[in-house]
Design a protein around this motif. Structure first.
Motif, PDB file in Angstrom:
ATOM      1  N   LYS A 286       0.764  -1.107   0.109  1.00 36.69           N
ATOM      2  CA  LYS A 286      -0.014  -0.085   0.069  1.00 36.69           C
ATOM      3  C   LYS A 286       0.889   1.339   0.133  1.00 36.69           C
ATOM      4  O   LYS A 286       0.555   2.242  -0.593  1.00 36.69           O
ATOM      5  CB  LYS A 286      -0.738   0.028   1.293  1.00 36.69           C
ATOM      6  CG  LYS A 286      -2.336  -0.114   0.811  1.00 36.69           C
ATOM      7  CD  LYS A 286      -3.297   0.355   2.001  1.00 36.69           C
ATOM      8  CE  LYS A 286      -3.575  -0.434   3.255  1.00 36.69           C
ATOM      9  NZ  LYS A 286      -4.229  -0.315   4.259  1.00 36.69           N
ATOM     10  N   ILE A 287       1.988   1.332   1.054  1.00 33.59           N
ATOM     11  CA  ILE A 287       2.513   2.651   1.072  1.00 33.59           C
ATOM     12  C   ILE A 287       3.465   2.757  -0.404  1.00 33.59           C
ATOM     13  O   ILE A 287       3.433   3.811  -0.807  1.00 33.59           O
ATOM     14  CB  ILE A 287       3.553   2.543   2.402  1.00 33.59           C
ATOM     15  CG1 ILE A 287       2.682   2.105   3.457  1.00 33.59           C
ATOM     16  CG2 ILE A 287       4.561   3.493   2.243  1.00 33.59           C
ATOM     17  CD1 ILE A 287       3.774   2.071   4.772  1.00 33.59           C
TER      18      ILE A 287
ATOM     19  N   VAL B 119      10.276   4.441   6.227  1.00 40.74           N
ATOM     20  CA  VAL B 119       9.697   5.197   7.751  1.00 40.74           C
ATOM     21  C   VAL B 119       8.327   4.848   7.844  1.00 40.74           C
ATOM     22  O   VAL B 119       7.941   4.774   8.922  1.00 40.74           O
ATOM     23  CB  VAL B 119       9.856   6.748   7.291  1.00 40.74           C
ATOM     24  CG1 VAL B 119       9.562   7.663   8.406  1.00 40.74           C
ATOM     25  CG2 VAL B 119      11.576   6.979   7.154  1.00 40.74           C
ATOM     26  N   PRO B 120       7.428   5.238   6.986  1.00 38.60           N
ATOM     27  CA  PRO B 120       5.953   4.848   7.188  1.00 38.60           C
ATOM     28  C   PRO B 120       5.755   3.590   7.671  1.00 38.60           C
ATOM     29  O   PRO B 120       4.744   3.109   8.344  1.00 38.60           O
ATOM     30  CB  PRO B 120       5.302   5.249   5.881  1.00 38.60           C
ATOM     31  CG  PRO B 120       6.114   5.947   5.052  1.00 38.60           C
ATOM     32  CD  PRO B 120       7.538   5.487   5.351  1.00 38.60           C
TER      33      PRO B 120
ATOM     34  N   ILE C 130       6.619   3.333  11.196  1.00 34.29           N
ATOM     35  CA  ILE C 130       5.747   4.022  12.127  1.00 34.29           C
ATOM     36  C   ILE C 130       4.379   3.069  12.215  1.00 34.29           C
ATOM     37  O   ILE C 130       3.780   2.964  13.170  1.00 34.29           O
ATOM     38  CB  ILE C 130       5.342   5.350  11.638  1.00 34.29           C
ATOM     39  CG1 ILE C 130       6.588   6.058  11.651  1.00 34.29           C
ATOM     40  CG2 ILE C 130       4.232   6.095  12.303  1.00 34.29           C
ATOM     41  CD1 ILE C 130       6.614   7.400  11.004  1.00 34.29           C
TER      42      ILE C 130
ATOM     43  N   ARG D 293       2.921   1.304  15.601  1.00 34.25           N
ATOM     44  CA  ARG D 293       1.491   1.582  15.910  1.00 34.25           C
ATOM     45  C   ARG D 293       0.587   0.615  16.070  1.00 34.25           C
ATOM     46  O   ARG D 293      -0.163   0.275  17.186  1.00 34.25           O
ATOM     47  CB  ARG D 293       0.707   2.701  14.903  1.00 34.25           C
ATOM     48  CG  ARG D 293      -0.372   3.398  15.129  1.00 34.25           C
ATOM     49  CD  ARG D 293      -1.175   4.000  13.976  1.00 34.25           C
ATOM     50  NE  ARG D 293      -1.019   3.161  12.741  1.00 34.25           N
ATOM     51  CZ  ARG D 293      -0.774   3.625  11.651  1.00 34.25           C
ATOM     52  NH1 ARG D 293      -0.167   4.515  11.522  1.00 34.25           N
ATOM     53  NH2 ARG D 293      -0.844   2.961  10.507  1.00 34.25           N
TER      54      ARG D 293
END
Lengths: 286, 266
Positions: free
Chosen positions: B176-177, B205-206, B209, B213
């Protein structure tokens, strides 16, 4: 800038036991400057469809024409296509990665290979379009609120100055105020800049309010295609595929079934208000 | 690329092997792996081949599915085969410039290749017929005796099952990213090594994160349901050996016995 899809098919996991049609013989044509609402229940193929429009997914069979050019013809520049057709994914704030808001928005135009001044001009403009002023530029995108993060992410796509903007449920998970702000900003882009918008949404109220035309997807097939008022007349069929008409349409239908002569073309609260007030003032006179 | 890894991928089917107790399968796989290192004659390998072929047949997992796991070791296979082929001393068969192939080299290279391929096939057979949950349950119970030595077996197996559970989710998230950044003009394919490594930053990075999360969310959800480690925790489906497991254990011992006998006598 028109987009035309011809006999689009997409099969997931072709050749395995899990083969499944995600898109089945989809045809449509989108004209320059239209505001399209794309609706369908979860798993109906909306997200798959929009990923075809900027070449992230390649159709199993069928063609897509952007400005009359077949995007699957050999040598077609996909990177150029992606800056013409901007795609904002669901929860776009999950794509943020830079140390500050401004450089994150610069990522897109930087990839387009533009000169530095142009990159910064576009980033500034995109950020002002989504209503974020200079005080945000040097903040870390991870310290912002959910709605602000989302606006930064949308600005990241706007900074590429696309001619078509596709948004996949841009309001999911936002509070009512954040939702209205984002939708109003999208509407302004459409009205003031003539940008073609494709809005994927689960809210019938939202698409009724903003879209000129609706595409309804069901099990990978196009079920309806037309102005909201036409599409919402089929509210019984919509219910069968897990959708509905805007709530106000039901109220209008209810009023009609009780013998009140109100226009059955009403799909927004504003229209209903006018019609009811007109009816009431008509009654007072008689 | 990431999707080619068959380890940790479950292939749903209804077979005796699918229904076996995970401990039996773990033990059986271990026996099979050990047997590969004990086997030193062609006949022993014939037996191992027959056993593996029979197990694959019974499992109803398509062979094409099993072979996918091999893609991951192609390079390792090539390197070890060529090292053994060219660098073993002995009777020279062929000479190509400074390279020479010896009879002994040919043997070891062939055995090495077969060994590696069977190692992967044997262990993917287990992961393809066992859900990750069953697998960790089996490990937890099978290694339960280590608790007496103060090893946190339950915690380790819980971590393992969570890690396995998150592989598909993280793959999906990566996809997805990647797409989201490609929509912003990112390019993950072209460029030299350094450019490619730099291009990974907007992806990693995403991804990190979101992994953090998800981890905090999961910890919260587990605590909300009163999770507090293994002590006093009961199972919804306690593992129990059935007669098919007993028969399997018998077959395993018979098999390893024959392999050892072959090593001693042949």
């Amino acid at each position: 800038m028109g987009i035309k899809a011809v006999n689009l098919n997409y099969i997931y996991g072709q050749g395995t036991a899990f083969e499944q049609y995600a898109l089945k013989d989809v045809n449509f044509e989108i004209q320059d400057g239209e505001f399209i609402g794309l609706i369908g229940h979860t798993g109906s193929g909306k997200s798959t469809l929009i990923q075809h429009l900027n070449g992230l997914l390649k159709a199993t069979s069928g063609e897509i024409y952007v400005n009359g050019e077949n995007i699957y013809s050999p040598g077609y520049n996909m990177k150029a296509l992606r800056s013409k057709v901007g795609l904002v994914f669901q929860y776009p704030e999950h794509q943020l990665f830079e140390v500050d808001v401004f450089s994150d928005v610069c990522f897109g135009p930087k990839n387009q290979g533009l000169p530095k001044e142009e990159i910064e001009r576009r980033a500034r403009e995109a950020l002002s379009l989504v209503g974020l002023d200079e005080s945000y530029y040097s903040q870390s995108p991870f310290e912002l609120s959910g709605g602000q993060k989302r606006r930064v992410a949308i600005a990241g796509v706007l900074a590429m100055e696309p001619q078509v903007l596709i948004l996949d449920e841009p309001t999911a998970g936002l509070d009512p105020r954040g939702r209205d702000e984002i939708l109003d900003q999208i509407d302004r882009l459409h009205r003031e800049r003539g940008m073609t918008i494709i809005l994927v949404s689960h809210s019938m109220e939202d698409v009724a309010k903003y879209a000129d035309r609706l595409l309804v997807m069901n099990h990978g097939e196009k079920l309806f295609d037309g102005p909201p008022k036409e599409v919402f007349k089929h509210y019984k069929e919509l219910e069968q595929v897990g959708l509905a008409a805007p709530q106000i349409t039901y109220i209008v239908q209810d009023l009609r079934s009780r013998g009140i002569d109100i226009d059955d073309n009403i799909t927004t609260i504003a229209e209903a208000k006018e019609a009811i007030l007109a009816l009431l003032s008509g009654k007072e006179k008689t | 690329m990431i999707r080619d890894i068959t380890i940790g991928q479950y292939y749903p089917a209804d077979s005796v092997i699918h229904r076996l107790d995970p401990r039996t399968k773990l033990f059986g796989t271990m026996i099979f792996l050990i047997s590969l290192f004990l086997a030193d004659s062609i006949w022993a390998y014939v037996l191992a081949t027959a056993v593996l072929a029979a197990a694959i047949r019974i499992s109803k997992v398509p062979f094409s599915f099993m072979v996918r796991g091999l893609k991951a070791i192609v390079i390792l296979l090539l390197i070890s085969v060529s090292f053994n082929l060219f660098l073993t001393d002995g009777e020279t068969l062929v000479k190509l410039g400074f390279l020479r192939i010896t009879k002994e080299g040919l043997y070891t290279a062939a055995f090495m290749a077969v060994r590696l391929i069977y190692l992967v096939l044997g262990s993917s057979l287990m992961t393809l017929t066992t859900t990750p949950n069953e697998l960790t349950d089996g490990l937890e119970k099978g290694l339960g005796f280590l608790k007496r030595f103060g090893l946190p077996i339950h915690e380790v197996s819980m971590m393992m099952s969570i890690a396995l559970r998150f592989i598909p989710i993280l793959i999906e998230e990566t996809d997805k990213i990647m797409k989201a950044q490609m929509a912003r003009g990112a390019d993950f394919e072209s460029g030299n090594l350094i450019q490619k490594a730099k291009a990974m930053v907007p992806l990693l990075v995403p991804l990190f994160i979101s992994a953090f999360r998800r981890a905090t969310d999961l910890a919260m959800a587990m605590e909300a349901r009163c999770y507090r480690g293994g002590e006093g925790r009961t199972k919804m489906k306690p593992l129990k050996y059935k007669s098919r497991d007993r028969i399997s254990y018998l077959l395993f011992f018979l098999y390893i016995g024959i392999i050892i006998a072959m090593r001693v006598m042949l």
